[in-house]
Design a protein around this motif. Structure first.
Motif, short mmCIF file in Angstrom:
data_model
loop_
_atom_site.label_atom_id
_atom_site.label_comp_id
_atom_site.label_asym_id
_atom_site.label_seq_id
_atom_site.Cartn_x
_atom_site.Cartn_y
_atom_site.Cartn_z
N VAL A 111 0.83 -1.34 0.18
CA VAL A 111 -0.18 0.15 0.01
C VAL A 111 0.87 1.22 -0.20
CG1 VAL A 111 -1.59 1.48 1.47
CG2 VAL A 111 -2.07 -1.14 0.93
N GLU A 112 2.11 1.05 0.61
CA GLU A 112 2.83 2.32 0.65
C GLU A 112 3.67 2.50 -0.50
OE1 GLU A 112 3.35 3.80 5.13
OE2 GLU A 112 4.69 2.29 4.55
N GLY A 113 3.72 1.70 -1.50
CA GLY A 113 4.65 1.72 -2.76
C GLY A 113 5.66 1.21 -2.63
N LEU A 114 5.99 0.12 -1.60
CA LEU A 114 7.26 -0.44 -1.75
C LEU A 114 7.50 -1.21 -3.24
CD1 LEU A 114 9.57 -0.50 0.62
CD2 LEU A 114 9.11 -2.72 1.07
N PRO A 115 8.33 -1.13 -3.85
CA PRO A 115 8.56 -1.56 -5.26
C PRO A 115 8.86 -3.06 -5.06
CG PRO A 115 10.23 -0.51 -4.90
CD PRO A 115 9.64 -0.39 -3.68
#
Length: 349
Positions: free
Chosen positions: A299-303
């Motif tokens: 959700v926090e955009g960790l790739p």
């Protein structure tokens, strides 16, 4: 202030290439010559762009022995670096634009590199790590034995299980098997030491099995699953916002240390069924922490390196959690995991 000050050192021959990279991620950067025929670039980067800048730098110069990048938190700058829709820099062509949810949660998230740095030290099995786990489990065991909740909380403060637990979740999210194996090894060793410490307390100290602090660690209720999921989600959110690692560690340890210490206590006094129940609670908590951790990191955009691998691991953890939850529900339905059943076992013990 959600920005980073990044200092980059490179040979003069790489100046033109570096400036083209910085222009995509930073609005302010300065150049100066330093001893050793190297060039130093200092740039202010909005926190939401730190991740992609470091990725470009690693891809371009990761194999260059003369490359160094140093990252520090920026307390204040004038004029301020604003994070609004008007100041948003365009994403590189190869990257998809972030979703509204990712943009909202990742705008003040620290970079993956910084996350790794926060947990890296606790992934090493050192004498300090082992001794801290041992002492925290002893404190937790003695606190549960006497029914002192404050003492149990104190044990969670010093328990070094944040790094291994979050390391497993980060590795599953990004797709880093080496770091995942390292974190899993540290957690397995730490958990074993915690159980042995609890067993030592159980063997040497008189144990009253009717104390609620112990009894509650020998059964699994729906609230325990909700608690572990909330701890995992809150821990990731706090950690990714650079909150105090001690406070984040308490969120994680609350689901792991007491069940491990209770498992050891029950083993130390020969209560095998109760020990199995406490270990079952630890297993459910651990799986919940990973499910919640992976979801919140995404959700926090960790790739992720591979969405197929990451979604596969998340699906596997979720399936395990569903099976464990069904087992726990079945135990409650058939009266094997109720307070009354556990109480009768303790009284008979």
């Amino acid at each position: 202030m959600t920005a980073r000050l990044i200092e980059i050192f490179l040979p003069e021959s790489e100046v033109e290439r570096l400036e083209s990279i910085l222009a995509r991620h930073s609005r302010r950067f300065w150049r100066e010559t330093v001893p050793g025929r190297a060039e130093k670039y200092t740039c202010i980067v909005q926190q939401r762009y730190t991740e992609r800048l470091l990725g470009d730098l690693q891809a371009a110069y990761g194999d260059n022995p003369d490359f160094t990048a140093r990252i520090s938190r920026l307390e204040a700058v004038i004029p301020p670096v604003l994070e609004t829709a008007d100041t948003e820099l365009p994403a590189p062509d190869e990257l998809r634009p972030p979703t509204a949810i990712e943009r909202f949660f990742s705008r003040d998230r620290i970079s993956t590199t910084e996350l790794y740095e926060d947990i890296e030290e606790s992934l090493h099995i050192t004498p300090t790590f082992l001794l801290t786990v041992f002492l925290s489990s002893v404190i937790a065991a003695l606190g549960m034995r006497s029914g002192q909740t404050a003492v149990v909380i104190g044990a969670m403060v010093i328990a070094p299980l944040l790094g291994p637990t979050m390391g497993i979740a980060i590795a599953a999210t990004i797709g880093d098997p080496r770091r995942g194996a390292k974190a899993a090894t540290a957690l397995c060793v730490g958990s074993t030491v915690a159980i042995l410490a609890g067993a030592l307390v159980g063997a040497l100290v008189d144990i009253d099995l009717t104390v609620s602090e112990l009894r509650n660690r020998s059964l699994v209720q729906p609230a325990d699953i909700a608690l572990a999921l909330a701890c995992g989600a809150a821990g990731v959110l706090a950690m990714s916002k650079a909150a105090s690692l001690s406070l984040v560690g308490v969120m994680i340890a609350v689901a792991l240390v007491p069940p491990l210490a209770a498992t050891g206590i029950f083993l130390g006094i020969g209560e095998w069924v109760l020990a199995a129940n406490a270990l079952f609670l630890f297993t459910i908590n651990f799986v919940c922490l990973n499910v919640a951790g992976i979801v919140m990191f995404l959700v926090e955009g960790l790739p992720p390196k591979s969405w197929r691998v990451t979604t596969g691991l998340l699906s596997a953890w979720t399936a395990i959690l569903i099976v464990l939850a069904l087992v726990a529900a079945g135990r409650l339905v058939f009266g094997l995991g109720t307070l009354e059943r556990i109480g009768s076992l303790m009284v008979s013990g």
